[in-house]
Scaffold this motif. Structure first.
Motif, short mmCIF file in Angstrom:
data_model
loop_
_atom_site.label_atom_id
_atom_site.label_comp_id
_atom_site.label_asym_id
_atom_site.label_seq_id
_atom_site.Cartn_x
_atom_site.Cartn_y
_atom_site.Cartn_z
N THR A 4 0.85 -1.19 0.00
CA THR A 4 0.00 0.00 0.00
C THR A 4 0.89 1.23 0.00
N LEU A 40 0.88 8.17 -8.32
CA LEU A 40 0.37 7.32 -7.25
C LEU A 40 -0.24 8.20 -6.18
N ARG A 41 -1.13 7.62 -5.37
CA ARG A 41 -1.69 8.37 -4.24
C ARG A 41 -1.65 7.50 -2.99
N GLN A 44 -3.18 3.71 -2.08
CA GLN A 44 -3.38 2.91 -3.28
C GLN A 44 -2.64 1.57 -3.16
N ARG A 45 -3.28 0.50 -3.63
CA ARG A 45 -2.64 -0.82 -3.63
C ARG A 45 -1.78 -0.96 -4.87
N LEU A 60 0.30 -0.74 -10.45
CA LEU A 60 -0.96 -0.93 -9.75
C LEU A 60 -1.21 -2.41 -9.50
#
Length: 71
Positions: A4, A40-41, A44-45, A60
């Motif tokens: 994550t 990316l944030r 996020q997985r 991702l």
């Protein structure tokens, strides 16, 4: 391995992730640039490829890790 996103810096294109056991693992610009992503944030997985303790590829979790991913 899945993880994550903890933090991502859009300027340096580097950051860190939390593994599922809670360990924070940093990644550098080269690891991010090796994958197909532009952003990316936090939360996020992602899928990451490790070489020892170093992340070499980030994408991702919904994207497969290509067999030619840097190791």
């Amino acid at each position: 391995m899945q993880a994550t996103v903890r933090i991502f810096d859009t300027t340096t294109r580097s950051g860190s992730v939390y593994s599922d056991d809670g360990t924070e693992i940093p990644f550098d610009t080269a690891a991010f640039d090796a994958g197909p992503l532009r952003l990316l944030r936090a939360g996020q997985r992602v899928n990451v490829v490790l070489d020892g303790d170093r992340i070499t590829y980030v994408t991702l979790s919904t994207f497969p890790v290509p067999p030619t991913a840097p190791m």
